[in-house]
Design a protein around this motif. Structure first.
Motif, mmCIF file in Angstrom:
data_model
loop_
_atom_site.group_PDB
_atom_site.id
_atom_site.type_symbol
_atom_site.label_atom_id
_atom_site.label_comp_id
_atom_site.label_asym_id
_atom_site.label_seq_id
_atom_site.Cartn_x
_atom_site.Cartn_y
_atom_site.Cartn_z
ATOM 1 N N PHE A 355 0.832 -1.206 0.000
ATOM 2 C CA PHE A 355 0.000 0.000 0.000
ATOM 3 C C PHE A 355 0.872 1.264 0.000
ATOM 4 C CE2 PHE A 355 -2.620 3.225 2.251
ATOM 5 C CZ PHE A 355 -3.651 3.302 1.326
ATOM 6 N N LYS A 356 1.923 1.231 0.768
ATOM 7 C CA LYS A 356 2.853 2.361 0.813
ATOM 8 C C LYS A 356 3.535 2.557 -0.542
ATOM 9 C CE LYS A 356 6.878 4.091 3.361
ATOM 10 N NZ LYS A 356 7.868 3.796 4.445
ATOM 11 N N ALA A 357 3.917 1.432 -1.187
ATOM 12 C CA ALA A 357 4.575 1.513 -2.497
ATOM 13 C C ALA A 357 3.618 2.037 -3.566
ATOM 14 C CB ALA A 357 5.106 0.136 -2.893
ATOM 15 N N ILE A 358 2.338 1.673 -3.472
ATOM 16 C CA ILE A 358 1.344 2.155 -4.436
ATOM 17 C C ILE A 358 1.195 3.670 -4.323
ATOM 18 C CG2 ILE A 358 -1.134 2.187 -4.948
ATOM 19 C CD1 ILE A 358 -1.178 -0.812 -4.369
ATOM 20 N N LYS A 359 1.059 4.169 -3.097
ATOM 21 C CA LYS A 359 0.928 5.627 -2.903
ATOM 22 C C LYS A 359 2.160 6.360 -3.414
ATOM 23 C CE LYS A 359 -0.003 5.836 1.530
ATOM 24 N NZ LYS A 359 -0.379 6.446 2.835
ATOM 25 N N GLN A 360 3.330 5.787 -3.150
ATOM 26 C CA GLN A 360 4.569 6.423 -3.599
ATOM 27 C C GLN A 360 4.668 6.420 -5.117
ATOM 28 O OE1 GLN A 360 6.889 7.908 -1.500
ATOM 29 N NE2 GLN A 360 7.689 8.689 -3.439
ATOM 30 N N ARG A 361 4.272 5.319 -5.718
ATOM 31 C CA ARG A 361 4.360 5.202 -7.183
ATOM 32 C C ARG A 361 3.398 6.157 -7.873
ATOM 33 N NH1 ARG A 361 5.280 -0.888 -9.140
ATOM 34 N NH2 ARG A 361 7.030 -0.543 -7.731
ATOM 35 N N ILE A 362 2.201 6.306 -7.329
ATOM 36 C CA ILE A 362 1.224 7.234 -7.906
ATOM 37 C C ILE A 362 1.735 8.673 -7.793
ATOM 38 C CG2 ILE A 362 -1.086 8.209 -7.612
ATOM 39 C CD1 ILE A 362 -2.039 5.422 -6.793
ATOM 40 N N ALA A 363 2.302 8.998 -6.634
ATOM 41 C CA ALA A 363 2.824 10.357 -6.433
ATOM 42 C C ALA A 363 3.999 10.650 -7.362
ATOM 43 C CB ALA A 363 3.249 10.532 -4.972
ATOM 44 N N ASP A 364 4.892 9.670 -7.538
ATOM 45 C CA ASP A 364 6.065 9.869 -8.386
ATOM 46 C C ASP A 364 5.685 9.971 -9.864
ATOM 47 O OD1 ASP A 364 7.613 9.750 -6.136
ATOM 48 O OD2 ASP A 364 8.229 7.658 -6.405
ATOM 49 N N ARG A 365 4.741 9.168 -10.278
ATOM 50 C CA ARG A 365 4.387 9.135 -11.707
ATOM 51 C C ARG A 365 3.573 10.355 -12.119
ATOM 52 N NH1 ARG A 365 4.390 3.616 -13.345
ATOM 53 N NH2 ARG A 365 6.451 2.841 -12.742
ATOM 54 N N GLY A 366 2.613 10.708 -11.294
ATOM 55 C CA GLY A 366 1.728 11.794 -11.685
ATOM 56 C C GLY A 366 0.793 11.356 -12.801
ATOM 57 N N VAL A 367 -0.010 12.262 -13.280
ATOM 58 C CA VAL A 367 -0.992 11.949 -14.324
ATOM 59 C C VAL A 367 -0.302 11.524 -15.613
ATOM 60 C CG1 VAL A 367 -2.865 12.873 -15.737
ATOM 61 C CG2 VAL A 367 -2.697 13.517 -13.324
ATOM 62 N N THR A 368 0.778 12.224 -15.980
ATOM 63 C CA THR A 368 1.473 11.900 -17.240
ATOM 64 C C THR A 368 2.078 10.506 -17.196
ATOM 65 O OG1 THR A 368 2.022 14.245 -17.540
ATOM 66 C CG2 THR A 368 3.265 12.641 -18.835
ATOM 67 N N GLY A 369 2.793 10.208 -16.120
ATOM 68 C CA GLY A 369 3.419 8.897 -16.008
ATOM 69 C C GLY A 369 2.410 7.765 -15.969
ATOM 70 N N LEU A 370 1.314 7.962 -15.221
ATOM 71 C CA LEU A 370 0.268 6.945 -15.148
ATOM 72 C C LEU A 370 -0.402 6.755 -16.498
ATOM 73 C CD1 LEU A 370 -1.387 7.810 -11.713
ATOM 74 C CD2 LEU A 370 0.024 5.816 -12.253
ATOM 75 N N SER A 371 -0.599 7.835 -17.219
ATOM 76 C CA SER A 371 -1.225 7.741 -18.549
ATOM 77 C C SER A 371 -0.369 6.917 -19.502
ATOM 78 C CB SER A 371 -1.462 9.138 -19.127
ATOM 79 O OG SER A 371 -2.331 9.875 -18.306
ATOM 80 N N ILE A 372 0.938 7.104 -19.424
ATOM 81 C CA ILE A 372 1.847 6.316 -20.269
ATOM 82 C C ILE A 372 1.752 4.831 -19.899
ATOM 83 C CG2 ILE A 372 4.272 5.873 -20.803
ATOM 84 C CD1 ILE A 372 4.753 8.899 -20.442
ATOM 85 N N THR A 373 1.739 4.545 -18.588
ATOM 86 C CA THR A 373 1.610 3.154 -18.131
ATOM 87 C C THR A 373 0.308 2.541 -18.616
ATOM 88 O OG1 THR A 373 2.940 3.559 -16.162
ATOM 89 C CG2 THR A 373 1.492 1.655 -16.111
ATOM 90 N N TRP A 374 -0.787 3.275 -18.504
ATOM 91 C CA TRP A 374 -2.089 2.760 -18.939
ATOM 92 C C TRP A 374 -2.112 2.530 -20.452
ATOM 93 C CZ3 TRP A 374 -4.706 7.157 -15.716
ATOM 94 C CH2 TRP A 374 -4.685 6.805 -14.368
ATOM 95 N N ALA A 375 -1.477 3.431 -21.194
ATOM 96 C CA ALA A 375 -1.428 3.263 -22.646
ATOM 97 C C ALA A 375 -0.637 2.011 -23.029
ATOM 98 C CB ALA A 375 -0.813 4.504 -23.300
ATOM 99 N N VAL A 376 0.487 1.789 -22.344
ATOM 100 C CA VAL A 376 1.302 0.594 -22.605
ATOM 101 C C VAL A 376 0.517 -0.667 -22.267
ATOM 102 C CG1 VAL A 376 3.352 -0.675 -21.867
ATOM 103 C CG2 VAL A 376 3.507 1.773 -22.315
#
Length: 735
Positions: A355-376
Motif C-alpha cells: 500500500f505504501k509503495a502504491i501511494k509512492q508510485r502514484i505520487a512519483d508518476r503523476g498523471v502523465t506517467g500513469l497515462s503512459i503506463t495505462w497506454a502501454v
C-alpha cells in the motif's frame, strides 16, 4: 425512466466505441515499436509507418472480404447454409486435430502451467496427496486448475505419463469447442444462420484461439464459460425460467474457482438483467449467484484441503500486490514487486508495504506517467492480436518446419497475419456500437460491450496485465464483431439504395478500390525481395533447451567431466552450450558421440580466453551426422589443460524457487558418468542453413486472397454501374 436509461446506454456506447478506437490505433502503431525488439520482422528494421500502413490496408481488405461473404450467404437457401455450417464445423475440428497431431511434443513451460503440471503428477505419485506446496501457498488461485488437471490424468489417462500432454491438449480443444458451440448457438437463436456461419469463419481466422490448445492453464480452460453464460442469459431473458438463473449462477461459480477474474462477468450480468427485467428479478439473480459462488467455493476448499493443499498466510501473495504490479513501468508481473511482498513475514506487513509503495508510485508518476503506463498496458493486452500465444510454447520434443513457422523463430508472417485479422475484428466491433446507437435497443450486444468494457477498465487501470488475459473474452469479441458485420452490411445496402442513381458515387467507390489494389500490389512488390529472394541464415533446431534455472551450475574442471545426452532424427551442424562464467585460463574439449558407439561426429577445442563470459556459446560440428531414423547422442565437455583451479560454469535447468522438474525428458545430464536426476544442461542442437524465408510461389498465393477480394468488389461496382446505365437507357428509349 426508459428515456433516461436509453440516454445512459447511448453515452456508454459512445465511451465504449472511443475505447475500441483507441485500442485500434494502438493495434496499428504498437507493432512498429514492439516487433523489432522481439524480432517479429523479416529483413531490415521497420521504419516510420510502413507496418501500420500495411496493417491498415490489409485489415480494410479483410473487412471487405467479410462483407462480400455476407452478400454471398444472403443469396443462399436454408439448406445450403446448413451445409456450409457443417463444412465449417468440420474445418474447426480438423484444424484442432492437426494442431494436436503436429504439436503434441510441446511441453508445459517453466512457469504457471508448468507448476500445475508438476503438481498434478505429484498428486498421482503420492497417492492423491499434494506435496511441495510453496508455489500454491503463494498463488492459491492456481489450485483449482491443478485439481482439474489431476482429475484428467487420473480418470482419463489412467496415470499413464504418455497420455498426459495429449490429454491436456484435447481438454483445451474441448473447452474451445464448447465455447464456439454456445457462441454459434447464441447467434443462431438471437440473429440467424447466416450470421452464425460468418462467426465460424471469424473463428477460423482467429489463429490464437487454436494455438492456445497446446497450453493447459486457466486461460484456455475457461474459454467455454463466457459464451455459455451469455447463452444462458439470453435464454432467461426470453423465457423467465428460473432454471437458467440457477445454471447461470452454477457455471459462474465453477468458472470463478478455475479463474478468479471470471467474476468480472457478474456485475455485467447483474446490470444487464436489471436493464431488461425488474429490481426483484435482479435481486433474485444476485442472491442465487452469490449463494452458489459461496457454496461451490466452500465445497472446493474442503476438497482441496482433503488433497493436502493448505494455506500459509506468511507466503500468500496479497491481492494488493497485483495492483502494485499494475503500476509498474509495463504494468505487468515483475520480480521486483514480487520480492517486495515476499520479503515481509506476515500478511499484514505485506499489505502495508504494498500500500505504501502504491501511494509512492502514484505520487512519483503523476498523471502523465500513469497515462503512459495505462497506454502501454492497453496496447500490450488488447492491441496484441497474437495474445502472446508463443510465450508458453518454447519447449518441444519434436521440432518441425510447422513448429518453426508458427511457434518458433520464423513466426513473423503468422504474427503479421494474426494482427491483420485482429484489427479487422476491432473495426467490426466498432460498427456493433453503431448498431446499438442506431437501434437504441437493449439486447445481448450491449451485454457483450459491458463485459468487454469492464475487462478493459480492470486490466488497464487496476490489475497487472498480460496479452493472454484478453483471451478470456475473445469469443465474445468475435460475437460482437458479428453484430458489427451485419450492421456494416445493412449500412452498405442502405447507402447503395440511396445513391443508386448517382453515378458519381459508384465511380468514386471504383477509384477507391482501384487505389487499394495498386497499394496492395505495391506492398507485395516492396516485400517480395526480403520475404522470398533474400537468402539468410536460419536455425533448424533439433533440441532447444535454452532455459537456465536455479542458482547451481554444472562445473567442468580437472576432476569433473559433464555429459548431456539427447535424441534427434535430423542432421545438425551446430551445438550451443550455455556459459554462466569461467575462472582461470584453460582449454576445454567439446565432443559429440553417438550414444553406445565410439564413433565421433564432431569435436571442438575451446580456449577460455576466446569464450564468452556469459551466454550461449556456439560450436560448429564439421562432421555432421545425416542418417535416417532417431539416434541418441552424447555431448561431452571436459577440461584438457589449464591453470590450477580453472573452472567452466555451465547453465542448467535445475531447481528453481519451487520445484525440480525434468524440462527435457529426451535426455539426461551426467557428472563423471553418474546421472543427475531431472536436470539438463542449457544447450541447443541445430542445423544452420542459408535459405529464403519462403518460396516465391507461396508468397504469390498469400497475396492472391486480398487481390481477389478487391477484384470481386471492383466487378460488383462495375456491374452496378452497368445496370444503372442500362436502366437509364431503357427509360430514355421509352420516352
Amino acid at each position: 425512466m426508459k428515456t433516461a436509461v436509453n440516454k445512459v446506454v447511448s453515452i456508454f456506447s459512445i465511451v465504449f466505441v472511443i475505447a475500441i478506437l483507441l485500442i485500434l490505433i494502438a493495434s496499428l502503431l504498437f507493432p512498429d515499436y514492439d516487433w523489432p525488439v522481439r524480432g517479429f520482422f523479416v529483413g531490415n528494421r521497420f521504419h516510420y509507418f510502413d507496418v501500420p500502413a500495411a496493417l491498415f490496408l490489409l485489415s480494410v481488405i479483410a473487412v471487405l472480404f467479410f462483407v462480400l461473404l455476407v452478400y454471398l450467404f444472403s443469396h443462399m437457401g436454408e439448406r445450403q447454409l446448413r451445409l456450409t455450417a457443417g463444412v465449417l464445423w468440420a474445418m474447426v475440428l480438423t484444424v484442432e486435430t492437426l494442431i494436436i497431431f503436429f504439436f503434441h511434443g510441446i511441453q508445459p513451460p517453466d512457469f504457471d502451467g508448468g507448476h500445475t503440471f508438476f503438481q498434478a503428477i505429484n498428486l498421482l505419485e503420492h497417492k492423491y496427496r499434494a506435496d511441495n506446496l510453496q508455489y500454491f501457498q503463494i498463488y492459491p488461485n492456481n489450485i483449482a486448475i491443478t485439481v482439474v488437471r489431476y482429475w484428467i490424468y487420473r480418470f482419463f489417462c489412467f496415470g499413464n505419463p504418455a497420455f498426459f500432454i495429449p490429454a491436456d491438449q484435447i481438454a483445451c480443444a474441448v473447452s474451445l469447442n464448447i465455447g464456439i458451440y454456445f457462441s454459434w448457438k447464441f447467434i443462431l437463436s438471437a440473429l440467424n444462420q447466416k450470421t452464425a456461419i460468418l462467426f465460424l469463419i471469424m473463428v477460423l481466422t482467429c489463429f490464437p484461439l487454436f494455438f492456445y490448445i497446446v497450453y493447459f492453464y486457466t486461460d484456455s480452460m475457461t474459454l467455454m464459460f463466457p459464451p455459455l453464460l451469455l447463452y444462458l442469459t439470453y435464454r432467461y431473458a426470453h423465457t423467465d425460467k428460473i432454471r437458467y438463473i440457477i445454471l447461470l449462477g452454477l457455471f459462474l461459480a465453477i468458472s470463478f474457482q478455475i479463474r478468479e477474474n471470471m467474476i468480472l462477468m457478474l456485475p455485467a450480468l447483474i446490470l444487464y438483467i436489471f436493464l431488461i427485467k425488474n429490481f426483484k428479478k435482479t435481486l433474485i439473480c444476485l442472491l442465487i449467484s452469490a449463494a452458489l459462488i459461496v457454496g461451490v467455493g466452500f465445497a472446493a476448499q474442503k476438497y482441496e484441503n482433503h488433497l493436502g493443499f493448505t494455506k500459509n498466510q506468511a507466503l500468500e501473495m496479497p491481492t494488493i500486490s497485483w495492483l502494485l504490479m499494475g503500476l509498474s513501468s509495463n504494468g505487468r508481473y515483475n520480480n521486483k514487486d514480487y520480492m517486495l511482498a515476499m520479503s515481509q513475514p506476515t500478511q499484514k506487513q505485506k499489505k502495508d508495504v504494498n500500500f505504501k509503495a502504491i501511494k509512492q508510485r502514484i505520487a512519483d508518476r503523476g498523471v502523465t506517467g500513469l497515462s503512459i503506463t495505462w497506454a502501454v498496458k492497453a496496447a500490450r493486452t488488447f492491441g496484441d492480436g497474437s495474445l502472446a500465444y508463443f510465450w508458453q510454447t518454447n519447449t518441444t520434443t519434436h521440432y518441425s518446419v510447422p513448429y518453426n513457422y508458427i511457434f518458433g523463430h520464423q513466426k513473423q508472417l503468422v504474427i503479421f497475419i494474426i494482427q491483420v485479422f485482429h484489427i479487422a475484428v476491432l473495426i467490426l466491433l466498432a460498427f456493433s456500437v453503431v448498431r446499438s446507437l442506431r437501434k437504441r435497443k437493449i439486447d445481448e450486444n450491449l451485454l457483450i460491450q459491458i463485459c468487454m468494457f469492464g475487462s478493459i477498465l480492470f486490466y488497464v487501470f487496476v490489475w497487472e496485465a498480460e496479452p493472454r488475459y484478453a483471451l478470456l473474452f475473445t469469443l465474445l469479441e468475435l460475437i460482437g464483431a458479428s453484430y458489427g458485420l451485419i450492421e456494416l452490411h445493412a449500412l452498405s445496402v442502405a447507402y447503395m439504395e440511396k445513391v443508386r442513381e448517382r453515378r458519381s458515387y459508384f465511380v468514386s467507390a471504383l477509384l477507391i478500390l482501384l487505389c487499394l489494389s495498386v497499394l496492395t500490389v505495391c506492398v507485395a512488390v516492396e516485400n517480395y525481395v526480403p520475404y522470398s529472394q533474400t537468402v539468410r541464415w536460419q536455425e533448424l533446431f533439433s533440441v532447444d533447451q535454452h532455459v537456465s534455472k536455479g542458482n547451481k551450475f554444472a562445473v567442468v574442471n580437472a576432476t569433473h567431466q559433464i555429459e548431456q545426452t539427447f535424441r534427434t532424427a535430423e542432421p545438425f551442424n551446430r551445438v550451443s552450450i550455455g556459459v554462466i562464467g569461467h575462472r582461470g585460463r584453460a582449454v576445454y574439449q567439446i565432443t559429440i558421440m553417438e550414444k553406445g558407439r565410439k564413433q565421433r561426429y564432431g569435436q571442438k577445442i575451446l580456449s577460455s580466453s576466446r569464450m564468452k563470459k556469459r551466454g550461449l556459446e556456439a560450436i560448429k560440428i564439421r562432421n555432421q551426422p545425416d542418417r535416417p531414423g532417431m539416434h541418441d547422442y552424447t555431448l561431452i565437455i571436459r577440461r584438457i589443460s589449464g591453470s590450477r583451479g580453472s573452472q567452466l560454469f555451465l547453465g542448467m535447468y535445475g531447481k528453481g524457487i519451487y520445484e525440480q522438474r525434468d524440462i527435457y525428458p529426451e535426455g539426461a545430464l551426467y557428472v563423471n558418468g553418474r546421472s543427475v536426476h531431472g536436470i539438463d544442461l542449457q544447450f541447443q542442437v541445430y542445423r544452420l542453413i542459408r535459405h529464403t524465408y519462403m518460396n516465391s510461389a507461396l508468397y504469390g498465393v498469400l497475396f492472391t486472397l486480398p487481390l481477389a477480394t478487391l477484384m470481386i468488389s471492383i466487378y460488383g461496382v462495375i456491374r452496378i454501374l452497368w445496370n444503372a446505365e442500362r436502366r437509364t437507357k431503357l427509360v430514355t428509349d421509352k420516352e
